[in-house]
Design a protein around this motif. Structure first.
Motif, PDB file in Angstrom:
ATOM      1  N   UNK A 150       0.768  -1.047  -0.057  1.00 38.51           N
ATOM      2  CA  UNK A 150       0.012   0.087  -0.190  1.00 38.51           C
ATOM      3  C   UNK A 150       0.795   1.247  -0.004  1.00 38.51           C
ATOM      4  N   UNK A 151       1.883   1.258   0.982  1.00 42.30           N
ATOM      5  CA  UNK A 151       2.758   2.318   0.932  1.00 42.30           C
ATOM      6  C   UNK A 151       3.478   2.619  -0.309  1.00 42.30           C
ATOM      7  N   UNK A 152       4.179   1.639  -0.761  1.00 44.26           N
ATOM      8  CA  UNK A 152       4.676   1.560  -2.029  1.00 44.26           C
ATOM      9  C   UNK A 152       3.823   2.143  -3.368  1.00 44.26           C
ATOM     10  N   UNK A 153       2.552   1.639  -3.278  1.00 44.49           N
ATOM     11  CA  UNK A 153       1.677   1.982  -4.434  1.00 44.49           C
ATOM     12  C   UNK A 153       1.516   3.619  -4.353  1.00 44.49           C
ATOM     13  N   UNK A 154       1.396   4.187  -3.073  1.00 44.79           N
ATOM     14  CA  UNK A 154       1.247   5.491  -2.998  1.00 44.79           C
ATOM     15  C   UNK A 154       2.365   6.263  -3.170  1.00 44.79           C
ATOM     16  N   UNK A 155       3.400   6.013  -2.991  1.00 46.47           N
ATOM     17  CA  UNK A 155       4.773   6.619  -3.378  1.00 46.47           C
ATOM     18  C   UNK A 155       4.940   6.598  -4.857  1.00 46.47           C
ATOM     19  N   UNK A 156       4.511   5.761  -5.633  1.00 44.68           N
ATOM     20  CA  UNK A 156       4.462   5.969  -6.902  1.00 44.68           C
ATOM     21  C   UNK A 156       3.575   6.870  -7.438  1.00 44.68           C
ATOM     22  N   UNK A 157       2.665   7.369  -6.825  1.00 42.76           N
ATOM     23  CA  UNK A 157       1.690   8.436  -7.130  1.00 42.76           C
ATOM     24  C   UNK A 157       1.969   9.669  -6.522  1.00 42.76           C
ATOM     25  N   UNK A 158       3.032  10.187  -5.667  1.00 45.65           N
ATOM     26  CA  UNK A 158       3.293  11.205  -5.167  1.00 45.65           C
ATOM     27  C   UNK A 158       4.132  12.285  -6.319  1.00 45.65           C
ATOM     28  N   UNK A 159       3.794  13.130  -5.892  1.00 42.27           N
ATOM     29  CA  UNK A 159       4.522  14.361  -6.752  1.00 42.27           C
ATOM     30  C   UNK A 159       6.050  14.410  -6.536  1.00 42.27           C
ATOM     31  N   UNK A 160       6.805  14.401  -7.549  1.00 41.05           N
ATOM     32  CA  UNK A 160       8.216  14.627  -7.255  1.00 41.05           C
ATOM     33  C   UNK A 160       8.928  15.561  -8.190  1.00 41.05           C
ATOM     34  N   UNK A 161      10.019  15.817  -7.971  1.00 37.71           N
ATOM     35  CA  UNK A 161      11.035  16.705  -8.923  1.00 37.71           C
ATOM     36  C   UNK A 161      11.385  15.572 -10.018  1.00 37.71           C
ATOM     37  N   UNK A 162      10.975  15.994 -11.222  1.00 39.57           N
ATOM     38  CA  UNK A 162      11.453  15.253 -12.235  1.00 39.57           C
ATOM     39  C   UNK A 162      12.609  14.821 -12.714  1.00 39.57           C
ATOM     40  N   UNK A 163      13.831  15.951 -12.604  1.00 40.99           N
ATOM     41  CA  UNK A 163      14.892  16.125 -12.789  1.00 40.99           C
ATOM     42  C   UNK A 163      15.913  15.046 -12.010  1.00 40.99           C
ATOM     43  N   UNK A 164      15.469  14.842 -10.750  1.00 39.61           N
ATOM     44  CA  UNK A 164      15.970  14.018  -9.592  1.00 39.61           C
ATOM     45  C   UNK A 164      15.388  12.839  -9.252  1.00 39.61           C
ATOM     46  N   UNK A 165      14.223  12.701  -9.329  1.00 41.04           N
ATOM     47  CA  UNK A 165      13.400  11.869  -8.786  1.00 41.04           C
ATOM     48  C   UNK A 165      13.067  11.937  -7.290  1.00 41.04           C
ATOM     49  N   UNK A 166      13.384  12.953  -6.818  1.00 41.54           N
ATOM     50  CA  UNK A 166      13.485  13.018  -5.370  1.00 41.54           C
ATOM     51  C   UNK A 166      12.088  13.533  -4.789  1.00 41.54           C
ATOM     52  N   UNK A 167      11.651  13.328  -3.816  1.00 38.30           N
ATOM     53  CA  UNK A 167      10.377  13.426  -3.145  1.00 38.30           C
ATOM     54  C   UNK A 167      10.569  14.803  -2.109  1.00 38.30           C
TER      55      UNK A 167
END
Length: 519
Positions: free
Chosen positions: A107-124
């Motif tokens: 469940x947590x991983x699935x949500x992490x996959x939907x969170x907005x991030x910085x596209x150039x670094x992949x960071x949260x």
């Protein structure tokens, strides 16, 4: 907000005399004195983490009230990472079934996959709503603006947890790897380094838009071409929780191993650096062509590399996952137990609190504060060990005279999670200290140890922070399973890239006084 209740049910089983099954991994050291205490504390600690986690998103809140009734409305990458490794630990200790643990992590991983991030670094980003996963742009309590920030250290702790999940639960390795592999730690790494240091080091993080406070605009260090606004400061001290991000960048091949030489052990000696808490002793050593000042501070006949604030979590949190003691025989293997001994000596002898263990935590009198051993940190105004912020100011021979070398300390504030971090180095002392914090000070509730307690007034911060609770879970899990979290975290690439650089470092830490035992 929906919450799982299985940990509460397990706690009820214990209270009524029933037992839970403990897997073979947890039988390492079976029957060792204190295991029953650690098991009970783990069950109760998990109860608080369970209560602050949203069932639908799998995201933990940052905090929850001591009665487990009211959760905070924000979370961070560190909180999420701590929840993931705590779920693994709860499974390995038999608190959760394998199926439930897997479902929670999925469940947590699935949500992490939907969170907005910085596209150039992949960071949260640093703050999200745990109920929806939305990136926060205003603080839920005050309505003040949030300037979305991407934190080096917070992304480090989340990435560390993803490494653990992929090894601990192979059925989720694909999800965990997809997230982990997209995170580029070179985005934080300044190859020019901080002023006065010989190698590159990490910035504290960056914003995508200019914040109101200090920042420096630069193309992202990973070569993406995106202009971002880096913090004005670097993570330029060695004994810092931020080194987890350095380890990961090295392990991934994203930054060079020489980054270990781009941080201060202490600030350099001499009157130009008279502002630091102590004038260090030590010597310069050369590693791979880089000259490094291996300075140490002194406390009660012990020499050690200090943290910035003198707190336990700065020194010991990365040691929960990285086998620092094993990989750093002339550095961390000495420095970690000495750090523990310094905290213990300060709490029991110098300050006379009767208890010990000091780290940033909830303030018993409201809010949040940074606690530590002032004289054991580089910061001149210290992380203080008491509510009065008693400042220790000693002589700097040849430079300045101290104004308060032997103060009277006030209402000392001990933080249980700090004591748990010391388990590998003083198990008997930790168990005694925590047992008395529970029994004599009453700083214990339905979710385990409350976040802090002022020992002379008996004032308790009746609150749980997910970060601090996850440190407790990791420390107990390692103590009962033989460092399983470290086994999950480390792979061959990490060992090959990181261990040789760590092995050659020589801090000069000593049990016998100033540098190298010379009185």
């Amino acid at each position: 907000m929906k919450r799982w209740v299985s940990a509460v049910a397990v706690a009820g089983m214990i209270a009524t005399g029933l037992t839970i099954a403990v897997p073979a991994a947890a039988e390492n050291g079976q029957g060792r004195p204190g295991n029953d205490l650690l098991e009970r504390w783990a069950i109760d600690t998990w109860t608080s983490l369970d209560a602050m986690t949203d069932e639908e998103t799998g995201l933990p809140s940052d905090n929850i009230t001591g009665d487990l009734a009211t959760v905070g409305a924000y979370t961070s990458p560190t909180n999420i990472g701590g929840y993931l490794w705590s779920t693994v630990t709860a499974r390995d200790l038999g608190i959760l079934s394998a199926d439930e643990a897997r479902d929670r992590m999925a469940t947590t991983l699935a949500t992490l996959g939907t969170l907005e991030r910085n596209g150039a670094s992949g960071m949260f980003y640093n703050w999200y709503d745990p109920a929806t996963g939305a990136k926060l742009t205003t603080w839920p309590d005050s309505g003040d603006a949030v300037h979305p920030f991407l934190s080096t250290v917070d992304n480090g702790w989340l990435a560390a947890a993803l490494r653990i999940v992929r090894e601990a639960e192979p059925s989720l390795a694909g999800q965990a790897d997809a997230l982990y592999d997209s995170m580029d730690f070179s985005a934080f790494f300044n190859p020019e380094g901080a002023p006065g240091l010989p190698a590159g080091t990490n910035r504290g993080g960056f914003w995508e838009a200019a914040p109101p406070d200090c920042s420096t605009a630069a193309p992202m260090y990973n070569g993406s071409g995106e202009t971002v606004y880096y913090t004005c400061h670097h993570y330029d001290t060695t004994v810092s929780e931020s080194r987890i991000a350095t380890y990961l960048g090295i392990a991934n091949g994203q930054i060079p191993a020489t980054a270990l030489y781009g941080t201060h052990r202490t600030m350099p000696p001499g009157c130009d650096w008279d502002w630091q808490e102590q004038l260090p002793t030590g010597e310069y050593r050369t590693y791979d062509g880089f000259e490094v000042w291996e300075g140490v501070y002194s406390y009660a006949g012990m020499s050690f590399v200090p943290a910035w604030g003198g707190s336990m979590f700065e020194a010991l949190m990365p040691d929960l996952l990285v086998p620092e003691e094993k990989w750093g025989p002339r550095s961390w293997r000495l420095n970690h137990p000495i750090t523990v001994a310094v905290h213990k000596h300060h709490g029991l002898d110098d300050a006379g609190y009767g208890y010990w263990g000091f780290s940033p935590a909830s303030n018993p009198f409201g809010g949040y504060s940074e606690y530590g051993v002032d004289l054991a940190g580089m910061r001149s105004d210290g992380y203080f060990s008491d509510a009065e912020h008693t400042d220790v100011d000693i002589d700097h021979p040849g430079c300045s005279m101290g104004a308060n070398a032997e103060p009277e300390f006030g209402d000392g504030v001990v933080t249980p999670h700090a004591a748990f971090l010391a388990l590998p180095y003083d198990r008997e002392g930790v168990l005694d200290n925590l047992s008395r914090i529970e029994d004599e000070l009453g700083a214990y509730g339905p979710g385990g140890f409350y976040d802090s307690v002022a020992v002379r007034s008996g004032t308790i911060a009746e609150r749980y922070l997910s970060l601090d609770q996850s440190m407790i879970m990791a420390a107990i899990g390692n103590a009962l399973t033989g460092d399983t979290l470290k086994d999950y975290f480390v792979d061959r690439d990490m060992e090959d890239r990181l261990r040789p650089a760590m092995r050659q470092q020589d801090f000069g830490s000593s049990w016998r006084g100033p540098a190298h035992g010379d009185e």
